[in-house]
Design a protein around this motif. Structure first.
Motif, PDB file in Angstrom:
ATOM      1  N   ALA A   1       0.861  -1.186   0.000  1.00 23.93           N
ATOM      2  CA  ALA A   1       0.000   0.000   0.000  1.00 23.93           C
ATOM      3  C   ALA A   1       0.897   1.236   0.000  1.00 23.93           C
ATOM      4  O   ALA A   1       1.329   1.722   1.045  1.00 23.93           O
ATOM      5  N   ASP A   2       1.199   1.713  -1.178  1.00 19.43           N
ATOM      6  CA  ASP A   2       2.111   2.851  -1.328  1.00 19.43           C
ATOM      7  C   ASP A   2       1.355   4.155  -1.094  1.00 19.43           C
ATOM      8  O   ASP A   2       0.382   4.451  -1.799  1.00 19.43           O
ATOM      9  N   PRO A   3       1.768   4.963  -0.101  1.00 22.16           N
ATOM     10  CA  PRO A   3       1.092   6.237   0.159  1.00 22.16           C
ATOM     11  C   PRO A   3       1.349   7.285  -0.923  1.00 22.16           C
ATOM     12  O   PRO A   3       0.717   8.335  -0.938  1.00 22.16           O
ATOM     13  N   ILE A   4       2.287   6.992  -1.823  1.00 20.14           N
ATOM     14  CA  ILE A   4       2.613   7.919  -2.905  1.00 20.14           C
ATOM     15  C   ILE A   4       2.037   7.379  -4.203  1.00 20.14           C
ATOM     16  O   ILE A   4       2.213   6.204  -4.538  1.00 20.14           O
ATOM     17  N   SER A   5       1.333   8.206  -4.944  1.00 20.83           N
ATOM     18  CA  SER A   5       0.688   7.779  -6.177  1.00 20.83           C
ATOM     19  C   SER A   5       1.715   7.374  -7.229  1.00 20.83           C
ATOM     20  O   SER A   5       2.878   7.784  -7.170  1.00 20.83           O
ATOM     21  N   ASP A   6       1.259   6.584  -8.211  1.00 25.29           N
ATOM     22  CA  ASP A   6       2.163   6.115  -9.262  1.00 25.29           C
ATOM     23  C   ASP A   6       2.770   7.276 -10.044  1.00 25.29           C
ATOM     24  O   ASP A   6       3.952   7.257 -10.380  1.00 25.29           O
ATOM     25  N   ILE A   7       1.960   8.286 -10.350  1.00 25.81           N
ATOM     26  CA  ILE A   7       2.475   9.413 -11.131  1.00 25.81           C
ATOM     27  C   ILE A   7       3.517  10.197 -10.340  1.00 25.81           C
ATOM     28  O   ILE A   7       4.535  10.626 -10.871  1.00 25.81           O
ATOM     29  N   ASN A   8       3.267  10.351  -9.041  1.00 26.79           N
ATOM     30  CA  ASN A   8       4.256  11.045  -8.213  1.00 26.79           C
ATOM     31  C   ASN A   8       5.527  10.223  -8.056  1.00 26.79           C
ATOM     32  O   ASN A   8       6.629  10.785  -7.960  1.00 26.79           O
ATOM     33  N   ARG A   9       5.390   8.893  -8.028  1.00 28.55           N
ATOM     34  CA  ARG A   9       6.571   8.025  -7.982  1.00 28.55           C
ATOM     35  C   ARG A   9       7.425   8.238  -9.234  1.00 28.55           C
ATOM     36  O   ARG A   9       8.660   8.274  -9.168  1.00 28.55           O
ATOM     37  N   LEU A  10       6.773   8.378 -10.370  1.00 31.14           N
ATOM     38  CA  LEU A  10       7.503   8.597 -11.614  1.00 31.14           C
ATOM     39  C   LEU A  10       8.244   9.932 -11.582  1.00 31.14           C
ATOM     40  O   LEU A  10       9.393  10.032 -12.011  1.00 31.14           O
ATOM     41  N   TRP A  11       7.579  10.969 -11.052  1.00 33.81           N
ATOM     42  CA  TRP A  11       8.234  12.277 -10.931  1.00 33.81           C
ATOM     43  C   TRP A  11       9.432  12.202  -9.986  1.00 33.81           C
ATOM     44  O   TRP A  11      10.486  12.793 -10.234  1.00 33.81           O
ATOM     45  N   ILE A  12       9.249  11.464  -8.896  1.00 36.20           N
ATOM     46  CA  ILE A  12      10.329  11.312  -7.917  1.00 36.20           C
ATOM     47  C   ILE A  12      11.509  10.569  -8.539  1.00 36.20           C
ATOM     48  O   ILE A  12      12.675  10.945  -8.345  1.00 36.20           O
ATOM     49  N   MET A  13      11.226   9.520  -9.310  1.00 38.57           N
ATOM     50  CA  MET A  13      12.299   8.771  -9.972  1.00 38.57           C
ATOM     51  C   MET A  13      13.024   9.648 -10.999  1.00 38.57           C
ATOM     52  O   MET A  13      14.246   9.562 -11.155  1.00 38.57           O
ATOM     53  N   LEU A  14      12.260  10.512 -11.678  1.00 36.03           N
ATOM     54  CA  LEU A  14      12.876  11.444 -12.629  1.00 36.03           C
ATOM     55  C   LEU A  14      13.821  12.395 -11.895  1.00 36.03           C
ATOM     56  O   LEU A  14      14.949  12.644 -12.350  1.00 36.03           O
ATOM     57  N   GLY A  15      13.367  12.910 -10.743  1.00 32.79           N
ATOM     58  CA  GLY A  15      14.217  13.785  -9.937  1.00 32.79           C
ATOM     59  C   GLY A  15      15.482  13.069  -9.491  1.00 32.79           C
ATOM     60  O   GLY A  15      16.574  13.646  -9.502  1.00 32.79           O
ATOM     61  N   ALA A  16      15.337  11.798  -9.105  1.00 32.09           N
ATOM     62  CA  ALA A  16      16.487  11.008  -8.673  1.00 32.09           C
ATOM     63  C   ALA A  16      17.477  10.817  -9.813  1.00 32.09           C
ATOM     64  O   ALA A  16      18.698  10.945  -9.623  1.00 32.09           O
ATOM     65  N   MET A  17      16.975  10.517 -11.004  1.00 30.81           N
ATOM     66  CA  MET A  17      17.865  10.267 -12.151  1.00 30.81           C
ATOM     67  C   MET A  17      18.608  11.531 -12.572  1.00 30.81           C
ATOM     68  O   MET A  17      19.812  11.484 -12.857  1.00 30.81           O
ATOM     69  N   ILE A  18      17.897  12.654 -12.600  1.00 33.16           N
ATOM     70  CA  ILE A  18      18.549  13.912 -12.977  1.00 33.16           C
ATOM     71  C   ILE A  18      19.595  14.294 -11.930  1.00 33.16           C
ATOM     72  O   ILE A  18      20.725  14.678 -12.258  1.00 33.16           O
ATOM     73  N   GLY A  19      19.217  14.184 -10.656  1.00 32.52           N
ATOM     74  CA  GLY A  19      20.145  14.504  -9.577  1.00 32.52           C
ATOM     75  C   GLY A  19      21.358  13.598  -9.588  1.00 32.52           C
ATOM     76  O   GLY A  19      22.497  14.052  -9.411  1.00 32.52           O
ATOM     77  N   ALA A  20      21.132  12.295  -9.824  1.00 33.50           N
ATOM     78  CA  ALA A  20      22.237  11.336  -9.860  1.00 33.50           C
ATOM     79  C   ALA A  20      23.160  11.613 -11.039  1.00 33.50           C
ATOM     80  O   ALA A  20      24.386  11.508 -10.921  1.00 33.50           O
ATOM     81  N   LEU A  21      22.572  11.964 -12.175  1.00 28.40           N
ATOM     82  CA  LEU A  21      23.365  12.269 -13.367  1.00 28.40           C
ATOM     83  C   LEU A  21      24.321  13.421 -13.104  1.00 28.40           C
ATOM     84  O   LEU A  21      25.505  13.362 -13.450  1.00 28.40           O
ATOM     85  N   ILE A  22      23.813  14.463 -12.450  1.00 30.57           N
ATOM     86  CA  ILE A  22      24.637  15.644 -12.164  1.00 30.57           C
ATOM     87  C   ILE A  22      25.615  15.362 -11.024  1.00 30.57           C
ATOM     88  O   ILE A  22      26.814  15.620 -11.138  1.00 30.57           O
ATOM     89  N   GLY A  23      25.102  14.817  -9.919  1.00 25.63           N
ATOM     90  CA  GLY A  23      25.931  14.584  -8.744  1.00 25.63           C
ATOM     91  C   GLY A  23      27.077  13.640  -8.998  1.00 25.63           C
ATOM     92  O   GLY A  23      28.205  13.866  -8.523  1.00 25.63           O
TER      93      GLY A  23
END
Length: 244
Positions: free
Chosen positions: A40-62
């Protein structure tokens, strides 16, 4: 054993590293979706996708910025190609962390989101380090010369600490730990924080047996990244120590 490990593809020599790097990403993502089933994920699927996008962009730069700082004397000789090609997992984790936090602020998510990624990250790092080990001394994941029992010739005729193998062994220990505490009652987000603290503790210590270039006060960019992470999570670390 000859480093780097390669195979022939249409007459060209291809490093195994690229195979394991791809496998690490693919298996990590598939494992995430497998573990997500039935939860039971308290975060919606669409928000999970946005969060993963943020992680990938941040990881790419960092990952690129911290890697650039690993050789301070060469910073001003960097080209866009060398900047992009050089990367480090520790920098990726830091960049990914802040990429996630920035994205969560943008989309208005306040719930901790990292716990579900811990096991997939551990598995992905383990697989990725197989590729790093396969490169020997042609990639900066090897250690200094040693007479220690685990010393290996990684391609330059010298016995060195096989740091990539050490990290693989450490990932196995972390996997066992997190499986053991799977059903332990913990605050949401604490498992991810625990993983980050334990991983950066390892990276801080193992850096001393690598041929690093000091950035400031005799410590490398990885050392400073670890200290920054500890400072960022200081409340969690104090709480962890208090209840240990």
């Amino acid at each position: 054993m000859t480093f780097p490990f390669q195979f022939n593809l249409f007459g060209d020599a291809v490093n195994l590293h690229i195979i394991f790097e791809t496998l690490a990403f693919f298996i990590g993502v598939r494992l995430y979706y497998h573990l997500k089933k039935g939860i039971a994920d308290p975060i919606s699927d669409i928000n999970r996708l946005w969060i993963m996008l943020g992680a990938m962009i941040g990881a790419l730069i960092g990952s690129r910025v911290i890697a650039m700082l690993e050789t301070p004397s060469e910073i001003w000789q960097q080209t866009w190609l060398t900047f992009y090609q050089n990367k480090t997992v520790a920098g990726g984790f830091l960049g990914g962390l802040f990429g996630v936090e920035a994205m969560k602020k943008i989309i208005g998510v306040k719930t901790a989101s990292g716990d579900i990624y811990v096991i997939p990250i551990i598995v992905a790092v383990f697989i990725g380090r197989i590729g790093c080990f396969s490169m020997g001394v042609t990639e900066a994941t090897y250690g200094v010369e040693t007479h220690f029992i685990f010393g290996m010739d990684l391609g330059d005729g010298k016995l060195r600490h096989p740091v990539a193998l050490y990290e693989m062994a450490y990932m196995v220990l972390l996997f066992v730990l997190f499986r053991k505490i799977k059903h332990k009652t913990m605050l949401n987000g604490d498992r991810f924080k625990l993983f980050m603290v334990l991983y950066f503790l390892y990276r801080f210590l193992v850096e001393f047996i690598k041929p690093y270039h000091p950035l400031f006060l005799g410590m490398s960019s990885i050392h400073w990244s670890a200290l920054f992470l500890f400072a960022y999570y200081y409340k969690f670390i104090l709480r962890l120590i208090r209840y240990a």
